[in-house]
Every structure is written in structure tokens, then in C-alpha cells.
Design an enzyme around this catalytic site. Structure first.
Site, PDB file in Angstrom:
ATOM      1  N   GLY A 230       0.810  -1.200   0.000  1.00 14.65           N
ATOM      2  CA  GLY A 230       0.000   0.000   0.000  1.00 14.65           C
ATOM      3  C   GLY A 230       0.850   1.260   0.000  1.00 14.65           C
ATOM      4  N   GLY A 234       6.614   1.135   2.449  1.00 20.42           N
ATOM      5  CA  GLY A 234       8.036   0.813   2.427  1.00 20.42           C
ATOM      6  C   GLY A 234       8.420  -0.066   1.260  1.00 20.42           C
ATOM      7  N   ALA A 253      11.826   5.267 -13.719  1.00 14.10           N
ATOM      8  CA  ALA A 253      10.799   6.055 -13.043  1.00 14.10           C
ATOM      9  C   ALA A 253       9.644   6.280 -14.012  1.00 14.10           C
ATOM     10  CB  ALA A 253      11.385   7.387 -12.585  1.00 14.10           C
ATOM     11  N   THR A 254       8.523   5.661 -13.750  1.00 12.14           N
ATOM     12  CA  THR A 254       7.387   5.748 -14.671  1.00 12.14           C
ATOM     13  C   THR A 254       6.491   6.947 -14.385  1.00 12.14           C
ATOM     14  OG1 THR A 254       6.100   4.282 -13.232  1.00 12.14           O
ATOM     15  CG2 THR A 254       7.350   3.257 -15.025  1.00 12.14           C
ATOM     16  N   HIS A 271      13.364  10.168  -3.305  1.00 15.59           N
ATOM     17  CA  HIS A 271      13.790   8.905  -3.910  1.00 15.59           C
ATOM     18  C   HIS A 271      15.198   9.031  -4.495  1.00 15.59           C
ATOM     19  CE1 HIS A 271      10.204   6.102  -4.110  1.00 15.59           C
ATOM     20  NE2 HIS A 271       9.704   7.165  -3.522  1.00 15.59           N
ATOM     21  N   ARG A 272      15.470  10.142  -5.163  1.00 15.95           N
ATOM     22  CA  ARG A 272      16.790  10.338  -5.765  1.00 15.95           C
ATOM     23  C   ARG A 272      17.888  10.354  -4.699  1.00 15.95           C
ATOM     24  NH1 ARG A 272      17.307  11.844 -11.027  1.00 15.95           N
ATOM     25  NH2 ARG A 272      15.427  12.430 -12.168  1.00 15.95           N
TER      26      ARG A 272
END
Length: 400
Positions: A230, A234, A253-254, A271-272
Site C-alpha cells: 500500500g 516501504g 521512473a514511470t 527517492h533520488r
């Protein structure tokens, strides 16, 4: 060359004294670990730790024949009493070679953190590399002449150490990688085994004896893995951790960029920052093309955003266009993706969302997206050797 691990834990051991955390509370019996120390052919002791004499005796060995004791890292805390049979503990300066009377050659390897790594060669030619806690090799230039037979390092705390060694050929397909210096940040039990297996490594109990140069027990790394869960479960972190020990990874990365959306930009930046600097990012939804190409491992994050793009392309959000060919166009594109997953020759980890376990969407378009994502997840999962469901940061093995 015979190697006995007198301990496999962090310098403070596991569980840590007086630590109330859940990891320490469950580190009992076979999960308890003394500070890492290695006994090589009963002649060389790497790291002197409390209780080394008794640990060796429990493993069926004696320290009476040890001719050299070498330390890899600063030993904080109370001084360790030196058993009367052992020579004084010392260190080899970086880059220098020490030849023992037993015929072993020890070369000191410089680290990027306080400490010294040791490359140990046996008289018969086997080679092992032992790294201190929290450290990775520094200044690796050029290709290694030969891979090591065995590497022991802090795989959980410094996965990039394995990545660096792989990048120069010092860790090859037949190199056995053993995780040591295990601390309470390592997941317990089977979760640790799964994490290490994804890195091509494993952990062993204290007292284990290994024969260096024998056919190693190298875990099979799953070629295709689906990680689902979900929102904020994580799942992306779990997927990234599975590839941290590889020197080159293509991050697909979409979601792309969203102009004028600062919250989305903050998510992308997070994220990067978390990803290793050597990873390359591809912002695209042409995932099937990448799956069909040769190259380093792929991390695709995520299929739900891929599906959003696919529905945009065929106009699947509108009821009329859905009925007039949008449904078939979307499912044809999904079949193309699933076929590419099936045929992928490179290692791939795919991330997706579970959206069908909550509130039923209020609109027909929302319910359509939920249903199509469920179908896509099931079809991709069927093509993957391993499927993980992440709940509250904990990964549950669904398949594999």
C-alpha cells in the site's frame, strides 16, 4: 584454507547490552552473535574480542597455535585481556604485506572509514578478504586479476562495499560473500536471509567453520521480483535494498515530472537522494523495450503509474472510449508488458501498489483503474520467481 568465525556480530555484539529495541529483544539463542573475529588455519586471528578463547573451544579449536593477531578497527570500551598464549595484537600499515611463518600472506587494504581490511592468501593459493565494520575499500583502480574465493564484510551496513568489489571483478559469480558485523539494524531471522540472498550473500551462526576454495554456497539471486504494498508501506525502499550491492542499476521512473506540483517534486527528490549515486535513472513508460534489452539490473517503480500512463494513451478513463476499443487497447499493452517480463534476461525488480483492499472508488473510472491494476499485478506476479508484500515496512514472502 580453513576459516572459523568465532563471532559474526557488531563490535558491541547482538543483542547489545541494555538495548531495549525489538531486534535486540529477539536476538536470542542461535540469533545471538558475539563481536566478529576470524580464526584462519589456527595460525592467524583477525580481531581480538572478549571470550575468543572460549568461542574457539566451543567451535572445536584452540588459539594455542596462533602466531599473529591483527586488528581491523579501533576497539572501544574496556581493554580486552590478552590470553597468555597469544602474541600482542597489532596492525599492518595500508598497502604493506606481512608473511607469516605458516606461509600465509596478509596484505592490508585501505578503507574509506577508520580501520584496515585484510586480504589473506594461503600457501595453496586461496584468497579471502575481510573488511572492518562500517567500511568499504578505498581507491579501487582497474580490474582485479582474480576474484576472491571468500569475502567477509558489513553487507547490511555497507552494501556499497560489495558493489565496489563487483565493479572491479574482485567479487565474481563464484565468490562466497558472508555478512559479518551484524548489528540490531539488520532484520531478524528469515528476513535477514532473504535480504542477503538478494545480494548474493548469506549469514552463518557463530562458530561456523568454512573451507575457503571449496565449491561455495552462493545463493541464487531471483531474476524477476515483484514488490507490492500500500501507500507509504516501504515497498520502494524494500525494492531498492535488493539491488544496493550491484555496481550499476537502471532505475526506471514511470511517474515522470509534473510541472507546478511541488509535493510531487519533493517525493521524486526523496527517492533520488536515497538511491546510490552510481545508479542511472530513465524517466519513461516504455518499460517493455528496456526489459527486452541486455544490460544491468532494472528497478521499475512503479506499475501503477505505468498503468495510469497506459490508460491516458488509450483514453480508458472515458466510458464511451473504453467501450469502443479502449479496453482491448489497454489490455493489449498490458499483455506486451507481461510478455516482456516473461522474456527478460536481465535482473529486474518491479514495484506496484495494492489498491483493491480499501475503499471502493466512487467513480467508474476509479473502479476501472483498480480492476485493471489488480489484473496487471496478478499477471506480472505469475512471471516472477519472487513476490513480496510489504506491510508497515515489513516484507512478507508471497512467492519464492
Amino acid at each position: 584454507m580453513e576459516l572459523t568465525l568465532l563471532g559474526t556480530g557488531a563490535p558491541d555484539g547482538l543483542p547489545r547490552p541494555s538495548c531495549p529495541c525489538a531486534a535486540c529483544a529477539t536476538a536470542r539463542g542461535p540469533w545471538a552473535r558475539a563481536a566478529t573475529a576470524l580464526l584462519v588455519d589456527d595460525a592467524l586471528l583477525l580481531d581480538l574480542t572478549p571470550g575468543a578463547v572460549f568461542a574457539a573451544a566451543r567451535a572445536g579449536h584452540s588459539l594455542g597455535a596462533v602466531r599473529q593477531v591483527l586488528l581491523t578497527h579501533p576497539h572501544d570500551g574496556p581493554a580486552v585481556e590478552l590470553p597468555p598464549t597469544l602474541p600482542p595484537a597489532g596492525r599492518v600499515p595500508d598497502g604493506q604485506v606481512l608473511t607469516l611463518i605458516s606461509g600465509h600472506r596478509v596484505r592490508a587494504v585501505p578503507m574509506d572509514a577508520p580501520g584496515t581490511g585484510y586480504e589473506v592468501g594461503s600457501p595453496d593459493g586461496e584468497r579471502l578478504l575481510y573488511l572492518p565494520p562500517g567500511a568499504a575499500p578505498a581507491g579501487l583502480d582497474g580490474r582485479a586479476e582474480h576474484p576472491y574465493d571468500l569475502v567477509l564484510c558489513d553487507v547490511v551496513g555497507r552494501p556499497d562495499a560489495v558493489a565496489r568489489l563487483r565493479s572491479v571483478g574482485a567479487v565474481g559469480p563464484a565468490t562466497e560473500v558472508i555478512a559479518v558485523h551484524l548489528d540490531h539494524d539488520a532484520p531478524p531471522g528469515p528476513a535477514l536471509d532473504r535480504l542477503l540472498a538478494a545480494a548474493g550473500a548469506r549469514a552463518v551462526p557463530d562458530g561456523t567453520t568454512l573451507v575457503v576454495g571449496e565449491y561455495p554456497v552462493v545463493p541464487d539471486v531471483p531474476r524477476r521480483v515483484l514488490v507490492t504494498g500500500g501507500a507509504r508501506s516501504g515497498k520502494s525502499l524494500e525494492a531498492e535494498r535488493r539491488l544496493e550491492t550491484f555496481p550499476e542499476v537502471v532505475y526506471v521512473a514511470t511517474g515522470g515530472r509534473r510541472e507546478g506540483d511541488p509535493e510531487w517534486a519533493a517525493r521524486v527528490a526523496l527517492h533520488r537522494e536515497r538511491r546510490p549515486g552510481a545508479w542511472r535513472t530513465e524517466e519513461t513508460c516504455e518499460v517493455a523495450e528496456l526489459l527486452g534489452a541486455e544490460g544491468p539490473p532494472l528497478l521499475v517503480d512503479c506499475l501503477s503509474l505505468w498503468l495510469t500512463d497506459a490508460m491516458d494513451r488509450v483514453g480508458a478513463w472515458e466510458d464511451a472510449r473504453w467501450r469502443e476499443g479502449g479496453q482491448e487497447a489497454l489490455r493489449a499493452r498490458a499483455r506486451e508488458l507481461v510478455a516482456a517480463v516473461r522474456g527478460a534476461r536481465r535482473q529486474v525488480v518491479l514495484v506496484t501498489n495494492e489498491v483493491g483492499a480499501g475503499v471502493v472508488p466512487a467513480t467508474a473510472a476509479g473502479r476501472r483503474f483498480r480492476d485493471e491494476l489488480g489484473r496487471l499485478n496478478a499477471a506480472v506476479a505469475a512471471e516472477c520467481e519472487e513476490v513480496l508484500l510489504v506491510v508497515a515496512g515489513q516484507a512478507v514472502v508471497v512467492r519464492g
